[in-house]
Design an enzyme around this catalytic site. Structure first.
Site, PDB file in Angstrom:
ATOM      1  N   ARG B 303       0.872  -1.179   0.000  1.00  0.00           N
ATOM      2  CA  ARG B 303       0.000   0.000   0.000  1.00  0.00           C
ATOM      3  C   ARG B 303       0.909   1.229   0.000  1.00  0.00           C
ATOM      4  NH1 ARG B 303      -0.877   2.544   5.102  1.00  0.00           N
ATOM      5  NH2 ARG B 303      -1.876   0.753   6.049  1.00  0.00           N
ATOM      6  N   HIS B 307      -3.462   4.198   4.918  1.00  0.00           N
ATOM      7  CA  HIS B 307      -4.594   3.253   4.988  1.00  0.00           C
ATOM      8  C   HIS B 307      -5.851   3.924   4.459  1.00  0.00           C
ATOM      9  CE1 HIS B 307      -7.595   0.512   6.574  1.00  0.00           C
ATOM     10  NE2 HIS B 307      -8.123   1.500   7.266  1.00  0.00           N
ATOM     11  N   TYR B 316       4.501   5.409  11.245  1.00  0.00           N
ATOM     12  CA  TYR B 316       4.749   4.002  11.549  1.00  0.00           C
ATOM     13  C   TYR B 316       5.614   3.259  10.534  1.00  0.00           C
ATOM     14  CZ  TYR B 316       0.520   3.600   8.578  1.00  0.00           C
ATOM     15  OH  TYR B 316      -0.401   3.712   7.569  1.00  0.00           O
TER      16      TYR B 316
END
Lengths: 329, 411
Positions: B303, B307, B316
């Protein structure tokens, strides 16, 4: 109602059989519903007669049972799901409240989920934990579902057929301690059921107070009314039958007549269905009431070990005590 | 292999490979999946990162025939899909940033996985998406405008799933895997499987991500599908990040290896290689339709963005990791392959880019012109039959609003 006398369990079985006869898209699914006929034998003999593609033993996974039933419904089937016991429905709770209840609305009406989720409910059979709960309020609180419960063989026979015919998803509670009580069913008759699926029934007419009850408590309340009659008190008893939507006109008509209402259910009273009914009565019948609306239910503790259950569950005496308190006003 | 050996196996993989700087926090998933390099013997690949056609090997051999039968026209269709869905997705992202959408879950980076799977589906097949499957929706013929409504807040989906056999988006992770399984059980019960009639035999494809594989519903779906021999293909897009949680927080062995434990095959495919995802998906769907049961496909991809537009991946994961995956870009790869093979010329590529701009403009216009729903419709379609409570509340609502209208009239 005339006709063959059957137990509630046999009435349900006959109703399922007739629904399956009428519509080949009706399929039954759940744990042990096949050869065993379900732990309460409600589906006994149906797999033998309709085949294992219509009466499907599933893996032991409640979310899987309800979730896959959704897919079958989307494919055009009318699944009737059996959850073995009330306390086992929680693994499927997500599928029921997140998906079953919302599919029709979120598709703007394009999709229908004509499925029935049968849940044997309530206590009084001396079972171990998770086998005696009354969790109808969770489902009645969930918009998008319809929730009904039967209390006798005739309703078991007719209501299960009506629930299966509904294009809305129906949670169908069956009072397990009444499974083996017999009554006339009318199954020999060609005619239609007396009441719609979402109608309450006046079980006993009276003038002094109204007992509002459903499922296993209908018998208890009828007995309480008979006992009260010996003391000269004339109680009306209403079997709600439909918990969502509630048949409010029948409830209000009775309370306006008797001016007193006592709601009786096995579930804990805190935020139980009785709270909703009491609030509605207060809104619509305020000037008719002679006494506060009272509730008799389970205590607000988790369902206790079975040696306590006779104290936990509403008894005839507790119902009569509440009637006394109402009439004291 | 004992549990300890499995765990040890996973840990040993984490050594070497990509080493993060200490301040980056959790171990990047590239370490747990470090062995899934382009040379991984278990990953089905046909085109490398530069677009070179790879030799047939033990892993891709079962699917080689499917790729060899693909025509130049097939390649052009897939390339067009890749570019258009990326452009539609980018437009969704931009519309969110401009306040036209409340949220957008981007598929950026996962185009090859979705287009390969989407193009392998036949008309009579059915797809059950999560909420990021804009590329599958495109391949099913769902107008991209339809996807915007729920993110704009005017509905919860709203399209007719049966028009394109593409179910509504499902937000609760994993719920749809069971719906897909049940639908596939229905196909089997209808006898629309294993007849040999290519226009009749049908299958279902269920989509979720790496995080979804942890859900009970995912695992129950695999159990039900296996036991029922349901024609259902489970397509896991392992984009390596379940919001902020990497693969190592989700599983010890990769999902495709888990399939065997449920009793059916699992296949790992390079999710950035559109020829490979198409071939693997087609093979699994053909098997399902013919009555050979389920397959779990794990499309290993990445990805590239957040998100959803609500999270910040810089909190992160490292930018170095993203840079590595830029090199594996599916569109660059497909274009390189097509150029090298002479499947298309610059004129074709330019025409696709122009079409992408046109579609983006169309989507933007449709979004901006999407009307708010009329208020009373809030109460509509909640039930199929008479429901006194909802009907009473609708009447109360209308009366309440009518009161305001009268006040306004008097003023």
């Amino acid at each position: 109602m005339s006709g063959t006398r059957l137990s509630l369990a046999k009435g349900l079985n006959a109703g399922l059989r007739r629904a399956m006869d009428k519509d080949p898209k009706v399929v039954l699914m759940g744990q042990d519903v096949g050869k065993l006929g379900g732990v309460f034998r409600i589906t006994e003999g149906l797999q033998k007669d309709f085949g294992d593609h219509r009466v499907m033993d599933t893996p032991l996974a409640e979310s899987g049972i309800v979730g896959s039933a959704i897919g079958l419904a989307l494919r055009g089937y009318r699944p009737v799901v059996e959850i073995q016991f009330d306390g086992f429905v929680y693994p499927a709770f997500d599928q029921i409240v997140s998906q079953v209840a919302k599919m029709h609305a979120r598709s703007l009406g394009h999709l229908k989920l004509p499925m029935v989720i049968r849940i044997p409910c309530g206590g009084g059979i001396g079972a171990v934990e998770h086998h005696s709960e009354s969790n109808e309020a969770y489902f009645a609180h969930t918009a998008g579902l319809r929730v009904v419960t039967c209390s006798n063989a005739a309703d078991g026979y007719w209501m299960i057929q009506q629930a299966i015919e509904s294009d809305d998803p129906v949670i169908f509670f069956e009072p397990k301690r009444r499974y083996h009580e017999r009554g006339e069913t009318g199954i020999d008759e060609e005619g239609a059921p007396e009441l719609g699926l979402y109608d309450a029934r006046v079980v006993r007419e009276g003038t002094d107070a109204t007992l509002l009850c459903y499922g296993p408590m209908v018998k208890t309340c009828r007995q309480a009314a008979e006992a009260a009659a010996e003391e000269g008190r004339n109680l009306e008893v209403i079997d709600l039958r439909t918990l969502s939507p509630l048949d409010l006109p029948t409830i209000m008509e009775s309370v306006k007549k008797t001016r007193r209402a006592v709601i009786v259910h096995e579930a804990q009273t805190f935020v139980g269905l009785g709270a909703e009914i009491a609030a509605r009565i207060q809104e619509e019948c305020f000037y008719h009431l002679e006494a506060p609306v009272l509730r008799v239910g389970g205590y607000n503790i988790p369902y206790p070990p079975s040696r306590f259950e006779e104290e936990f569950l509403p008894t005839l005496d507790r119902v009569l005590d509440a009637v006394d308190r109402s009439l004291a006003h | 292999m004992s549990d300890n050996e499995v765990a040890g196996h996973a840990r040993s993989r984490m050594e070497g490979a990509f080493q993060p700087s200490p301040e980056m926090g959790p171990t990047p998933p590239s370490q747990i999946y470090g062995h899934f390099s382009d040379e991984n013997p278990e990953m089905v690949q046909f085109v490398d990162a530069d677009g070179n056609r790879l030799e047939t090997n033990e892993t891709n051999a079962p699917y080689a025939k499917i790729v060899e039968e693909m025509t130049s026209e097939d390649a052009r269709i897939i390339y067009r899909d890749l570019v258009l869905v990326r452009r539609i997705d980018a437009e969704g992202f931009a519309l969110q940033r401009q306040g036209e959408l409340g949220l957008w879950p981007s598929l950026f980076g996962q185009e090859a996985a979705q287009v390969g799977a989407g193009r392998a589906l036949r008309e009579q097949d059915y797809a059950f998406p999560g909420y990021r499957e804009h590329g599958v929706a495109w391949c099913r013929g769902v107008p991209p405008e339809n996807l915007l409504g729920m993110f704009r807040g005017v509905n919860h989906g709203g399209w007719d799933s049966n028009e394109n056999n593409f179910h509504l988006y499902t937000i609760v992770i994993g719920n749809q895997m069971l719906h897909a399984t049940g639908y596939a059980m229905g196909i089997a019960a209808d006898g629309d499987m294993g007849t040999g009639d290519p226009d009749r035999d049908a299958a279902v494809m269920a989509f979720t991500g790496d995080g979804g594989t942890s859900q009970g519903d995912f695992n129950e779906a695999l159990v039900f599908a296996a036991v029922a021999n349901a024609p259902c293909v489970f397509f896991v897009q392992n984009n390596q990040w379940a919001i902020s949680e990497p693969n190592e927080k989700q599983f010890i062995i990769p999902p495709y290896q888990r399939a065997r434990g449920f009793g059916f095959p699992g296949v790992l495919v390079d999710g950035n290689d559109p020829l490979a995802t198409y071939a693997v998906a087609k093979d699994a769907l053909d098997k399902a339709r013919s009555g050979q049961g389920p397959t779990l496909i794990e499309a290993y991809t990445y990805r590239m963005g957040a998100h959803t537009t609500s999270d910040d991946p810089s909190k992160y994961r490292s930018s170095a990791e993203v840079e590595i995956w830029k090199e594996k870009d599916p569109i660059k790869r497909m274009r390189g392959f097509m150029t090298e093979r002479g499947h298309a010329d610059e004129e074709f590529f330019d025409a696709i880019d122009a079409e992408a701009d046109e579609i983006a403009a169309r989507v933007r216009k449709a979004c901006q012109e999407m009307p708010d729903p009329e208020l009373p419709t809030m109460f509509d379609q909640q039930y199929t039959e008479h429901h006194p409570l909802v009907e009473a509340e609708r009447e109360e609502f209308l009366a309440y609003h009518a009161g305001f209208a009268e006040e306004g009239d008097q003023a």
